[in-house]
Design a protein around this motif. Structure first.
Motif, mmCIF file in Angstrom:
data_model
loop_
_atom_site.group_PDB
_atom_site.id
_atom_site.type_symbol
_atom_site.label_atom_id
_atom_site.label_comp_id
_atom_site.label_asym_id
_atom_site.label_seq_id
_atom_site.Cartn_x
_atom_site.Cartn_y
_atom_site.Cartn_z
ATOM 1 N N LEU A 58 33.135 -17.507 28.628
ATOM 2 C CA LEU A 58 31.914 -16.719 28.503
ATOM 3 C C LEU A 58 32.095 -15.780 27.318
ATOM 4 C CD1 LEU A 58 29.204 -15.970 29.953
ATOM 5 C CD2 LEU A 58 30.492 -14.114 31.000
ATOM 6 N N THR A 59 31.168 -15.826 26.371
ATOM 7 C CA THR A 59 31.239 -14.985 25.181
ATOM 8 C C THR A 59 30.056 -14.029 25.179
ATOM 9 O OG1 THR A 59 32.381 -16.720 23.957
ATOM 10 C CG2 THR A 59 31.370 -14.963 22.661
ATOM 11 N N ILE A 60 30.348 -12.751 24.982
ATOM 12 C CA ILE A 60 29.333 -11.703 25.035
ATOM 13 C C ILE A 60 29.360 -10.935 23.720
ATOM 14 C CG2 ILE A 60 28.513 -9.677 26.299
ATOM 15 C CD1 ILE A 60 30.404 -10.568 28.578
ATOM 16 N N PHE A 109 36.180 -7.327 33.462
ATOM 17 C CA PHE A 109 36.855 -8.197 32.505
ATOM 18 C C PHE A 109 37.848 -7.386 31.678
ATOM 19 C CE2 PHE A 109 33.021 -11.015 32.851
ATOM 20 C CZ PHE A 109 33.688 -12.120 33.324
ATOM 21 N N ASP A 110 37.418 -6.216 31.188
ATOM 22 C CA ASP A 110 38.282 -5.371 30.368
ATOM 23 C C ASP A 110 37.646 -3.982 30.304
ATOM 24 O OD1 ASP A 110 39.941 -4.203 28.427
ATOM 25 O OD2 ASP A 110 40.035 -6.029 27.228
ATOM 26 N N ASP A 111 38.469 -2.938 30.348
ATOM 27 C CA ASP A 111 37.912 -1.577 30.326
ATOM 28 C C ASP A 111 38.308 -0.777 29.089
ATOM 29 O OD1 ASP A 111 40.551 -1.009 30.822
ATOM 30 O OD2 ASP A 111 40.174 0.214 32.588
ATOM 31 N N SER A 112 38.889 -1.421 28.083
ATOM 32 C CA SER A 112 39.280 -0.689 26.870
ATOM 33 C C SER A 112 39.158 -1.584 25.631
ATOM 34 C CB SER A 112 40.695 -0.145 27.000
ATOM 35 O OG SER A 112 41.599 -1.214 27.218
ATOM 36 N N ARG A 122 33.283 -10.483 22.447
ATOM 37 C CA ARG A 122 34.501 -10.811 23.182
ATOM 38 C C ARG A 122 34.243 -12.034 24.052
ATOM 39 N NH1 ARG A 122 36.057 -7.831 20.057
ATOM 40 N NH2 ARG A 122 37.611 -6.187 20.180
ATOM 41 N N SER A 123 35.298 -12.819 24.265
ATOM 42 C CA SER A 123 35.238 -13.986 25.137
ATOM 43 C C SER A 123 36.141 -13.766 26.335
ATOM 44 C CB SER A 123 35.677 -15.244 24.381
ATOM 45 O OG SER A 123 34.775 -15.526 23.331
ATOM 46 N N PHE A 124 35.693 -14.278 27.476
ATOM 47 C CA PHE A 124 36.437 -14.116 28.725
ATOM 48 C C PHE A 124 36.542 -15.462 29.431
ATOM 49 C CE2 PHE A 124 34.168 -10.173 27.827
ATOM 50 C CZ PHE A 124 35.233 -9.293 27.738
ATOM 51 N N ASP A 125 37.672 -15.679 30.090
ATOM 52 C CA ASP A 125 37.941 -16.921 30.815
ATOM 53 C C ASP A 125 37.473 -16.754 32.261
ATOM 54 O OD1 ASP A 125 38.992 -19.110 32.164
ATOM 55 O OD2 ASP A 125 40.932 -19.001 31.157
ATOM 56 N N LEU A 126 36.387 -17.415 32.614
ATOM 57 C CA LEU A 126 35.836 -17.297 33.964
ATOM 58 C C LEU A 126 36.786 -17.846 35.024
ATOM 59 C CD1 LEU A 126 32.119 -18.283 33.280
ATOM 60 C CD2 LEU A 126 33.075 -15.995 33.596
ATOM 61 N N ALA A 146 40.040 -17.840 34.970
ATOM 62 C CA ALA A 146 41.134 -16.887 35.178
ATOM 63 C C ALA A 146 40.716 -15.752 36.103
ATOM 64 C CB ALA A 146 41.607 -16.321 33.835
ATOM 65 N N GLU A 147 39.424 -15.431 36.111
ATOM 66 C CA GLU A 147 38.891 -14.373 36.975
ATOM 67 C C GLU A 147 38.438 -14.914 38.332
ATOM 68 O OE1 GLU A 147 38.732 -11.079 36.288
ATOM 69 O OE2 GLU A 147 39.705 -11.420 34.362
ATOM 70 N N GLY A 148 38.555 -16.232 38.525
ATOM 71 C CA GLY A 148 38.088 -16.845 39.771
ATOM 72 C C GLY A 148 36.572 -16.926 39.856
ATOM 73 N N LEU A 149 35.898 -16.953 38.712
ATOM 74 C CA LEU A 149 34.433 -16.931 38.676
ATOM 75 C C LEU A 149 33.816 -18.245 38.223
ATOM 76 C CD1 LEU A 149 34.058 -13.454 36.962
ATOM 77 C CD2 LEU A 149 33.639 -13.980 39.373
ATOM 78 N N ASP A 150 34.632 -19.266 37.994
ATOM 79 C CA ASP A 150 34.099 -20.520 37.469
ATOM 80 C C ASP A 150 33.115 -21.196 38.417
ATOM 81 O OD1 ASP A 150 36.523 -20.665 38.903
ATOM 82 O OD2 ASP A 150 36.879 -22.715 38.249
ATOM 83 N N GLY A 151 33.150 -20.904 39.718
ATOM 84 C CA GLY A 151 32.235 -21.510 40.672
ATOM 85 C C GLY A 151 31.057 -20.632 41.063
ATOM 86 N N GLU A 152 30.955 -19.439 40.492
ATOM 87 C CA GLU A 152 29.873 -18.517 40.857
ATOM 88 C C GLU A 152 28.533 -19.021 40.318
ATOM 89 O OE1 GLU A 152 29.560 -15.865 42.746
ATOM 90 O OE2 GLU A 152 31.662 -15.914 43.311
ATOM 91 N N PRO A 153 27.516 -19.109 41.188
ATOM 92 C CA PRO A 153 26.213 -19.584 40.716
ATOM 93 C C PRO A 153 25.462 -18.556 39.869
ATOM 94 C CG PRO A 153 26.098 -18.981 43.028
ATOM 95 C CD PRO A 153 27.542 -18.866 42.616
ATOM 96 N N MET A 154 25.757 -17.260 40.045
ATOM 97 C CA MET A 154 25.071 -16.217 39.286
ATOM 98 C C MET A 154 26.062 -15.105 38.971
ATOM 99 S SD MET A 154 22.160 -15.515 37.928
ATOM 100 C CE MET A 154 20.854 -16.356 38.787
ATOM 101 N N LEU A 155 26.027 -14.622 37.744
ATOM 102 C CA LEU A 155 26.928 -13.571 37.313
ATOM 103 C C LEU A 155 26.146 -12.596 36.448
ATOM 104 C CD1 LEU A 155 29.952 -12.749 37.376
ATOM 105 C CD2 LEU A 155 30.214 -13.973 35.232
ATOM 106 N N TYR A 156 26.207 -11.318 36.786
ATOM 107 C CA TYR A 156 25.515 -10.269 36.049
ATOM 108 C C TYR A 156 26.550 -9.469 35.273
ATOM 109 C CZ TYR A 156 22.023 -11.562 39.472
ATOM 110 O OH TYR A 156 21.155 -12.272 40.257
#
Length: 101
Positions: free
Chosen positions: A38-40, A65-68, A79-83, A85-95
């Protein structure tokens, strides 16, 4: 899985109340997903630090994801984040929320 158009629409809506937590000048400008990455991108100011948090229900914002994250040079930060790695790859909705810590 959300289509790119749905992700862009959610990004354009901002957070509940119409303002991001750090004020109206801080806004997510682009969200893309490629597989589990996921890239934001958000409007930022050099010299500032940012936090990227997430929620699966718009009530609990404990996910982080990151606080600094230091701002990139120029007017935006990406920034890009690995879903997975966060255990979020199966989440149907993410805010997502970007704020200054």
């Amino acid at each position: 899985e959300l289509a790119d158009a749905q992700i862009a629409q959610l990004a354009a809506m901002g957070t509940p109340g119409g303002k991001t937590p750090a004020g109206p000048d801080l806004a997510i400008t682009e969200i893309t997903r490629a597989g589990d990455t996921l890239t934001i991108t958000w409007a930022s100011k050099e010299g500032q630090f940012y936090a990227v948090t997430y929620s699966t229900d718009l009530e609990n914002w404990d996910g982080e994801f990151d606080d600094s994250i230091p701002a990139d040079l120029g007017g935006t930060t990406t920034r890009s984040f690995d879903l997975a790695a966060e255990g979020l790859d199966g989440e149907p909705m993410l805010y997502l929320r970007v704020s200054r810590p």
